[in-house]
Design a protein around this motif. Structure first.
Motif, PDB file in Angstrom:
ATOM      1  N   THR A 161       7.975  -1.684   9.269  1.00 26.71           N
ATOM      2  CA  THR A 161       8.260  -0.268   9.010  1.00 26.71           C
ATOM      3  C   THR A 161       8.922  -0.047   7.649  1.00 26.71           C
ATOM      4  OG1 THR A 161      10.411  -0.476  10.095  1.00 26.71           O
ATOM      5  CG2 THR A 161       8.574   0.306  11.462  1.00 26.71           C
ATOM      6  N   HIS A 162       9.634  -1.036   7.144  1.00 28.67           N
ATOM      7  CA  HIS A 162      10.406  -0.871   5.906  1.00 28.67           C
ATOM      8  C   HIS A 162      10.146  -2.054   4.967  1.00 28.67           C
ATOM      9  CE1 HIS A 162      12.513   1.887   8.558  1.00 28.67           C
ATOM     10  NE2 HIS A 162      13.162   2.401   7.522  1.00 28.67           N
ATOM     11  N   ILE A 163      10.198  -1.759   3.677  1.00 32.27           N
ATOM     12  CA  ILE A 163      10.019  -2.804   2.659  1.00 32.27           C
ATOM     13  C   ILE A 163      11.223  -2.768   1.717  1.00 32.27           C
ATOM     14  CG2 ILE A 163       8.572  -3.640   0.753  1.00 32.27           C
ATOM     15  CD1 ILE A 163       7.037  -3.634   3.362  1.00 32.27           C
ATOM     16  N   VAL A 164      11.773  -3.919   1.430  1.00 25.96           N
ATOM     17  CA  VAL A 164      12.812  -3.989   0.391  1.00 25.96           C
ATOM     18  C   VAL A 164      12.402  -5.047  -0.638  1.00 25.96           C
ATOM     19  CG1 VAL A 164      14.716  -3.163   1.829  1.00 25.96           C
ATOM     20  CG2 VAL A 164      14.247  -5.594   1.752  1.00 25.96           C
ATOM     21  N   TYR A 165      12.489  -4.659  -1.896  1.00 26.54           N
ATOM     22  CA  TYR A 165      12.249  -5.613  -2.989  1.00 26.54           C
ATOM     23  C   TYR A 165      13.594  -6.273  -3.287  1.00 26.54           C
ATOM     24  CZ  TYR A 165       7.691  -3.428  -4.145  1.00 26.54           C
ATOM     25  OH  TYR A 165       6.399  -2.947  -4.121  1.00 26.54           O
ATOM     26  N   MET A 166      13.957  -7.224  -2.454  1.00 25.44           N
ATOM     27  CA  MET A 166      15.261  -7.880  -2.614  1.00 25.44           C
ATOM     28  C   MET A 166      15.136  -9.386  -2.511  1.00 25.44           C
ATOM     29  SD  MET A 166      18.007  -5.600  -0.527  1.00 25.44           S
ATOM     30  CE  MET A 166      18.184  -3.845  -0.779  1.00 25.44           C
ATOM     31  N   GLY A 167      13.913  -9.889  -2.569  1.00 25.60           N
ATOM     32  CA  GLY A 167      13.716 -11.326  -2.494  1.00 25.60           C
ATOM     33  C   GLY A 167      13.930 -11.956  -3.860  1.00 25.60           C
ATOM     34  N   MET A 168      13.161 -12.991  -4.144  1.00 28.78           N
ATOM     35  CA  MET A 168      13.340 -13.683  -5.419  1.00 28.78           C
ATOM     36  C   MET A 168      12.894 -12.799  -6.575  1.00 28.78           C
ATOM     37  SD  MET A 168      11.655 -17.214  -4.184  1.00 28.78           S
ATOM     38  CE  MET A 168      11.606 -17.914  -5.810  1.00 28.78           C
ATOM     39  N   GLY A 169      13.707 -12.783  -7.636  1.00 28.35           N
ATOM     40  CA  GLY A 169      13.296 -12.130  -8.872  1.00 28.35           C
ATOM     41  C   GLY A 169      13.872 -10.743  -9.059  1.00 28.35           C
ATOM     42  N   GLU A 170      13.735 -10.268 -10.290  1.00 30.84           N
ATOM     43  CA  GLU A 170      14.171  -8.924 -10.672  1.00 30.84           C
ATOM     44  C   GLU A 170      12.903  -8.065 -10.774  1.00 30.84           C
ATOM     45  OE1 GLU A 170      16.980  -6.726 -11.633  1.00 30.84           O
ATOM     46  OE2 GLU A 170      15.117  -5.609 -11.575  1.00 30.84           O
ATOM     47  N   PRO A 171      12.668  -7.187  -9.783  1.00 32.75           N
ATOM     48  CA  PRO A 171      11.402  -6.444  -9.771  1.00 32.75           C
ATOM     49  C   PRO A 171      11.164  -5.623 -11.032  1.00 32.75           C
ATOM     50  CG  PRO A 171      12.824  -5.779  -7.913  1.00 32.75           C
ATOM     51  CD  PRO A 171      13.509  -6.895  -8.616  1.00 32.75           C
ATOM     52  N   MET A 172      12.244  -5.076 -11.600  1.00 33.01           N
ATOM     53  CA  MET A 172      12.079  -4.216 -12.789  1.00 33.01           C
ATOM     54  C   MET A 172      11.648  -5.024 -14.016  1.00 33.01           C
ATOM     55  SD  MET A 172      13.135  -1.003 -12.084  1.00 33.01           S
ATOM     56  CE  MET A 172      13.882  -0.249 -10.648  1.00 33.01           C
ATOM     57  N   ALA A 173      11.829  -6.348 -13.955  1.00 32.39           N
ATOM     58  CA  ALA A 173      11.372  -7.182 -15.074  1.00 32.39           C
ATOM     59  C   ALA A 173       9.893  -7.548 -14.903  1.00 32.39           C
ATOM     60  CB  ALA A 173      12.229  -8.446 -15.173  1.00 32.39           C
ATOM     61  N   ASN A 174       9.285  -7.059 -13.853  1.00 33.38           N
ATOM     62  CA  ASN A 174       7.853  -7.260 -13.597  1.00 33.38           C
ATOM     63  C   ASN A 174       7.276  -5.886 -13.283  1.00 33.38           C
ATOM     64  OD1 ASN A 174       5.352  -8.275 -12.945  1.00 33.38           O
ATOM     65  ND2 ASN A 174       5.992  -9.226 -11.017  1.00 33.38           N
ATOM     66  N   GLU A 175       7.411  -5.011 -14.265  1.00 33.33           N
ATOM     67  CA  GLU A 175       7.247  -3.576 -14.006  1.00 33.33           C
ATOM     68  C   GLU A 175       5.822  -3.184 -13.626  1.00 33.33           C
ATOM     69  OE1 GLU A 175       8.323  -1.170 -17.357  1.00 33.33           O
ATOM     70  OE2 GLU A 175       8.930   0.501 -16.074  1.00 33.33           O
ATOM     71  N   GLU A 176       4.854  -3.754 -14.311  1.00 22.76           N
ATOM     72  CA  GLU A 176       3.476  -3.338 -14.042  1.00 22.76           C
ATOM     73  C   GLU A 176       3.090  -3.665 -12.595  1.00 22.76           C
ATOM     74  OE1 GLU A 176       0.765  -4.807 -17.038  1.00 22.76           O
ATOM     75  OE2 GLU A 176      -0.935  -4.259 -15.750  1.00 22.76           O
ATOM     76  N   ALA A 177       3.420  -4.871 -12.160  1.00 29.10           N
ATOM     77  CA  ALA A 177       3.086  -5.264 -10.785  1.00 29.10           C
ATOM     78  C   ALA A 177       3.943  -4.486  -9.782  1.00 29.10           C
ATOM     79  CB  ALA A 177       3.294  -6.764 -10.609  1.00 29.10           C
TER      80      ALA A 177
END
Ligand code: SF4
Length: 351
Positions: A161-177
């Motif tokens: 039901t929910h997604i969090v981008y909190m795993g490995m890595g800095e999501p904002m440093a992979n902006e296009e993906a």
């Protein structure tokens, strides 16, 4: 990129209709494929209502192999931590956190991390690669598939039901993906998850936060960990580039969904950021209308130089914030017995 190598997890219905038409199949077949994909089934051999020649074409022209599950650890509280192998051979971790009314998938956005926060287990692993949008989405699909094949006990929610981008890595440093994966998570022909149920956690890359707010205003969590520049420069080194005042301005402009708040994540480290002056600085930083503070227990990993604050001190710190009118909670740590809690992910399972 060669169109024939596109990844099934990242394709929308219109794009897939064009592809299957090019192969000589009717457009409704694309809808069937998307239906399977959204349930977590990626292998064409398991798409039972497709003709064999379409399955063969899918195998040949699209990247539609699921992530390979190298290992799965199940916590006594239902949390599952997965080690997946990408097609490149590199490994990433994904975590499922089930509760009675919801199930959250914590996804990785990079192999390792470009940043270097000294308290973070992921940060001790050097940066190896950005994940593609397909690889980010494939984690959610792999968890969905696992839930179909291995349901949770009935007292826990069995649908993502929910997604969090909190795993490995800095999501904002992979902006296009990041943007491409958010688009597919929210799309009606994608996983159709409301933006209110998606959270991106970042250490505070302000230009990227601004852009995401304009395009995909999902929930935002900030790895704050200190509201004093001098301390934060060490704990979250990106602060040297985007200091607290700039971060504050950026957060005040972020478009919040109705009745939503920005979460300020604050990992409590004994003697480092849990002193009276840290509390005062944090209280000054918080925007009472827009923010809430999530105090996080530090989960030590082997070789970690830090020690977590004591429980009663964390509670007193939280009370200190609450007495100033701040929404503050102490986060319950999940999956601690399998090192699946915040800042513990690293793409080799701890011995
Ligand atoms: S806390 Fe986040 S940004 Fe910092 S090193 Fe760890 S994964 Fe990277």
């Amino acid at each position: 990129m060669n169109k024939t190598l596109e990844q099934l997890p990242a394709l929308n219905l219109d794009a897939l209709k064009i592809i299957v038409s090019d192969w000589g199949f009717p457009a409704y077949r694309a809808k069937q494929i998307i239906g399977w994909r959204n349930k977590g089934v990626l292998n064409p051999d398991d798409m039972r209502n497709l003709p064999q020649d379409l399955r063969t074409a899918l195998h040949k022209h699209l990247c539609c192999q699921p992530l390979k599950q190298v290992q799965k650890q199940c916590s006594s509280d239902g949390t599952r931590k997965y080690l997946f192998a990408l097609h490149s051979g590199k490994n990433i971790e994904t975590v499922l956190i089930p509760e009675p009314e919801r199930a959250t998938v914590c996804i990785s956005s990079q192999v390792g991390c470009v940043l270097d926060c000294p308290f973070c287990h992921t940060g001790t692993q050097k940066f190896e690669a950005n994940l593609s949008a397909g690889e980010i989405l494939a984690q959610v699909l792999a968890v969905k598939n696992d839930l179909r094949e291995n349901p949770l006990p009935s007292e826990l929610h069995n649908q993502v039901t929910h997604i969090v981008y909190m795993g490995m890595g800095e999501p904002m440093a992979n902006e296009e993906a990041l943007h491409a994966s958010l688009s597919m998570l929210m799309a009606e022909d994608g996983l159709h998850i409301s933006r209110r149920r998606i959270t991106v956690s970042t250490s505070g890359l302000t230009p990227q936060i601004d852009r995401m707010g304009q395009l995909y205003p999902v929930n935002l969590a900030i790895s704050l960990h200190s509201a004093l520049d001098q301390e934060r420069d060490t704990l979250v080194p990106i602060n040297r580039k985007y200091p607290l005042q700039e971060l504050r301005t950026c957060l005040d402009l972020y478009p919040l969904p109705h009745q939503r708040h920005i979460t300020l994540e604050y990992l409590m480290l004994d003697g480092i950021n849990d002193r009276e002056k840290d509390l005062e600085a944090l209280a000054m930083f918080v925007n009472l209308q827009r923010d809430r503070v999530n105090l996080i227990r530090f989960n030590p990993y082997p070789g970690s130089p830090y020690k977590g604050s004591a429980s009663d001190h964390m509670n007193a710190f939280a009370q200190g914030l609450i007495s100033k009118g701040i929404r503050a909670t102490v986060r319950r740590s999940r999956g601690q017995d399998i090192m699946a809690a915040c800042g513990q992910l690293k793409s080799s399972f701890a011995p």
